[in-house]
Design an enzyme around this catalytic site. Structure first.
Site, PDB file in Angstrom:
ATOM      1  N   HIS A 120      32.131  26.094  43.505  1.00  0.00           N
ATOM      2  CA  HIS A 120      32.457  27.750  42.783  1.00  0.00           C
ATOM      3  C   HIS A 120      32.799  28.459  43.786  1.00  0.00           C
ATOM      4  O   HIS A 120      32.281  29.078  44.914  1.00  0.00           O
ATOM      5  CB  HIS A 120      30.936  28.205  42.379  1.00  0.00           C
ATOM      6  CG  HIS A 120      31.016  29.353  41.934  1.00  0.00           C
ATOM      7  ND1 HIS A 120      30.431  29.646  40.591  1.00  0.00           N
ATOM      8  CD2 HIS A 120      31.621  30.444  42.061  1.00  0.00           C
ATOM      9  CE1 HIS A 120      30.523  30.862  40.174  1.00  0.00           C
ATOM     10  NE2 HIS A 120      31.524  31.561  40.999  1.00  0.00           N
ATOM     11  N   HIS A 140      36.248  31.863  44.328  1.00  0.00           N
ATOM     12  CA  HIS A 140      37.219  32.631  43.830  1.00  0.00           C
ATOM     13  C   HIS A 140      38.281  32.897  44.557  1.00  0.00           C
ATOM     14  O   HIS A 140      38.256  33.193  45.861  1.00  0.00           O
ATOM     15  CB  HIS A 140      36.764  33.936  43.537  1.00  0.00           C
ATOM     16  CG  HIS A 140      35.603  34.235  42.402  1.00  0.00           C
ATOM     17  ND1 HIS A 140      35.841  34.318  41.148  1.00  0.00           N
ATOM     18  CD2 HIS A 140      34.177  33.944  42.738  1.00  0.00           C
ATOM     19  CE1 HIS A 140      34.677  34.301  40.534  1.00  0.00           C
ATOM     20  NE2 HIS A 140      33.517  34.118  41.553  1.00  0.00           N
ATOM     21  N   LYS A 193      34.040  27.817  32.207  1.00  0.00           N
ATOM     22  CA  LYS A 193      33.021  28.670  32.714  1.00  0.00           C
ATOM     23  C   LYS A 193      32.955  29.557  31.466  1.00  0.00           C
ATOM     24  O   LYS A 193      33.618  30.303  30.845  1.00  0.00           O
ATOM     25  CB  LYS A 193      33.925  29.385  33.758  1.00  0.00           C
ATOM     26  CG  LYS A 193      33.087  30.620  34.382  1.00  0.00           C
ATOM     27  CD  LYS A 193      31.827  30.275  35.348  1.00  0.00           C
ATOM     28  CE  LYS A 193      30.955  31.326  35.464  1.00  0.00           C
ATOM     29  NZ  LYS A 193      31.145  31.457  36.987  1.00  0.00           N
ATOM     30  N   HIS A 198      27.737  31.848  34.349  1.00  0.00           N
ATOM     31  CA  HIS A 198      27.175  32.872  34.907  1.00  0.00           C
ATOM     32  C   HIS A 198      25.836  33.323  34.014  1.00  0.00           C
ATOM     33  O   HIS A 198      26.148  33.811  32.719  1.00  0.00           O
ATOM     34  CB  HIS A 198      28.066  33.948  34.992  1.00  0.00           C
ATOM     35  CG  HIS A 198      27.892  35.251  35.467  1.00  0.00           C
ATOM     36  ND1 HIS A 198      28.247  35.711  36.890  1.00  0.00           N
ATOM     37  CD2 HIS A 198      26.837  36.190  35.363  1.00  0.00           C
ATOM     38  CE1 HIS A 198      27.657  36.679  37.427  1.00  0.00           C
ATOM     39  NE2 HIS A 198      26.833  37.359  36.480  1.00  0.00           N
ATOM     40  N   HIS A 212      25.377  30.139  40.920  1.00  0.00           N
ATOM     41  CA  HIS A 212      25.003  30.941  42.054  1.00  0.00           C
ATOM     42  C   HIS A 212      23.437  31.403  41.596  1.00  0.00           C
ATOM     43  O   HIS A 212      23.168  32.627  41.570  1.00  0.00           O
ATOM     44  CB  HIS A 212      25.946  32.171  42.293  1.00  0.00           C
ATOM     45  CG  HIS A 212      26.473  32.690  40.680  1.00  0.00           C
ATOM     46  ND1 HIS A 212      25.793  33.228  39.821  1.00  0.00           N
ATOM     47  CD2 HIS A 212      27.776  32.867  40.613  1.00  0.00           C
ATOM     48  CE1 HIS A 212      26.473  33.689  38.937  1.00  0.00           C
ATOM     49  NE2 HIS A 212      27.813  33.259  39.427  1.00  0.00           N
ATOM     50  N   ASP A 269      30.598  30.636  45.976  1.00  0.00           N
ATOM     51  CA  ASP A 269      30.948  32.003  45.219  1.00  0.00           C
ATOM     52  C   ASP A 269      31.542  32.948  45.978  1.00  0.00           C
ATOM     53  O   ASP A 269      31.390  34.098  45.973  1.00  0.00           O
ATOM     54  CB  ASP A 269      29.910  32.501  44.667  1.00  0.00           C
ATOM     55  CG  ASP A 269      30.075  33.625  43.299  1.00  0.00           C
ATOM     56  OD1 ASP A 269      31.264  33.541  42.975  1.00  0.00           O
ATOM     57  OD2 ASP A 269      29.156  34.505  43.268  1.00  0.00           O
TER      58      ASP A 269
HETATM   59  O1  DOR Z   1      29.814  39.246  42.902  1.00  0.00           O
HETATM   60  C1  DOR Z   1      30.555  38.342  42.083  1.00  0.00           C
HETATM   61  N1  DOR Z   1      31.749  38.360  42.316  1.00  0.00           N
HETATM   62  N2  DOR Z   1      30.202  37.800  41.179  1.00  0.00           N
HETATM   63  C2  DOR Z   1      30.901  37.120  40.111  1.00  0.00           C
HETATM   64  O2  DOR Z   1      30.419  36.804  39.344  1.00  0.00           O
HETATM   65  C3  DOR Z   1      32.058  37.417  40.357  1.00  0.00           C
HETATM   66  C4  DOR Z   1      32.910  37.676  41.551  1.00  0.00           C
HETATM   67  C5  DOR Z   1      34.191  38.275  41.463  1.00  0.00           C
HETATM   68  O3  DOR Z   1      34.920  37.488  40.763  1.00  0.00           O
HETATM   69  O4  DOR Z   1      34.508  38.931  42.189  1.00  0.00           O
HETATM   70 ZN    ZN Z   2      31.621  33.708  41.017  1.00  0.00          ZN
END
Ligand code: DOR
Ligand code: ZN
Length: 359
Positions: A28, A30, A114, A151, A189, A262
């Site tokens: 997971h 980003h 997702k 989520h 998470h 995450d």
């Molecule tokens: O803290 C987070 N940031 N939780 C999420 O679910 C998304 C993520 C983000 O894309 O910044």
């Molecule tokens: Zn995330």
């Protein structure tokens, strides 16, 4: 895994322990896009062989074409010769086309879908407003063996933010599991003891990822001497007892719990703002952070399974065959990272970590 030392009785600075692990994966992460993507991608790719790439771009990744184009941008953001496999995901919306999802999965473009409840977190406005609206999509995913990544927070304004995950288990996840018992689901998470117990008590089609930061911070970290935007993420860190339950779960050797950072970078000025973004950028020292936690729990011998075996087994993917090395050597984490265009405060900023990733 092998933990080697040189066998001498007394350890000096030179008698570093070395931790050799099967190459891990991040289930997971980003990566964002544009300048941020260029900056962050290799922080993950240097440590992990594969990663599940979150689709919450603007606009979100909802089509096979968008996922293929994004994958190409990711690969071109990496240095020449880096071996790394981005595993793409589709962002579920109320109107998502089950056919598109299934085609992408069959063609090896999408690894999973997702589910963001609409409004739950960063770039989730286009998410699902009511899980029953995507019932036919879940049916199709179950029939083709495509995993659903969740989520797990409700968004109703009357639910306390610290209860959003626990209420989700009851009001959304339980009915989804009852309707689709064979659908592979990853509760992403997790932040509560409730989720740990829920996953433990469920059958083999439910797994969970645990971040490096939720193993180390509780909700006090958000208010230590003032408001701390760099400790803010979603789901928000909970009470200490929940963190303790996560630490026990991650280090237990239970294959239902596996690594997912995450890592969620935001520019510093968007974190340090009157309405700071949710997300912790943990990628630069992700493995070192997990290693520190596992060592504190007396479970370094279980790190490899958590980081490199349980995830691929859950997804039905082959284990990686290479290795990575961590060395026990103090590492100072910078206060700020980036380049001319991007500035991000990393997790552990200003701290010294005990382990160092060597490649
Ligand atoms: O803290 C987070 N940031 N939780 C999420 O679910 C998304 C993520 C983000 O894309 O910044
Ligand atoms: Zn995330």
């Amino acid at each position: 895994m092998s933990l080697q030392d040189n066998g001498s009785e007394e350890r000096s600075q030179d008698d570093d322990d070395i931790l050799v692990l099967r190459e891990p994966d991040d289930w997971h992460v980003h990566f964002r896009d544009g300048d941020m993507l260029s900056f962050v991608a290799d922080h993950t790719a240097r440590q992990f062989a594969r990663a599940i790439i979150m689709p919450n771009l603007v606009p979100p990744v909802t089509t096979v074409a968008a996922a293929e184009a994004y994958r190409t941008r990711i690969l071109s953001a990496l240095p020449e010769g880096r071996r790394f496999m981005p595993l793409m995901t589709a962002y579920l919306t109320d109107e998502i086309d089950a056919e598109e999802i299934a085609t992408g999965f069959k063609d090896g473009v999408f690894t999973a879908c997702k589910l963001y409840p609409a409004g739950a977190t960063t770039n989730s406005a286009a998410g699902v407003t009511d899980v029953r609206k995507i019932w036919p999509v879940l049916e199709r995913m179950q029939s083709i063996g495509m995993p659903l990544l969740i989520h797990g927070e409700v968004t109703a304004p009357d639910i306390d933010i610290f209860d959003r995950e626990a209420v989700f288990l009851e009001t959304v996840l339980t009915p989804v599991r009852a309707a689709f018992p064979d659908l592979k689901v990853v509760l992403e998470h997790i932040t509560t003891e409730d989720s740990v117990r829920f996953v433990e008590a469920s059958g083999p089609t439910l797994g969970a990822t645990i971040t490096a930061h939720h193993l180390r911070i509780d909700r006090n970290a958000l208010f230590e001497g003032g408001i701390r935007p760099h400790a803010f993420c979603l789901p928000v860190a909970k009470r200490r007892r929940h963190k303790e339950a996560l630490r026990k779960a991650a280090t237990s050797g239970n294959p239902k719990f596996f690594l997912g950072t995450d890592s969620a970078p935001h520019p510093r000025h968007e974190k340090e703002s009157a309405c700071g973004c949710a997300g912790i950028f943990s990628a630069p020292t992700a493995l070192e952070s997990y290693a520190q936690t596992f060592e504190e729990e007396g479970a370094l011998d279980r790190l490899e399974a958590f980081a490199s075996e349980f995830g691929p087994r859950f997804y039905g993917l082959p284990l990686n065959t290479g290795t990575v090395t961590l060395r026990r050597r103090p590492q100072d984490v910078p206060d700020l990272m980036g380049n001319d265009t991007v500035h991000v405060v990393p997790f552990h900023a200003g701290e010294t970590l005990a382990w160092r990733f060597e490649g």
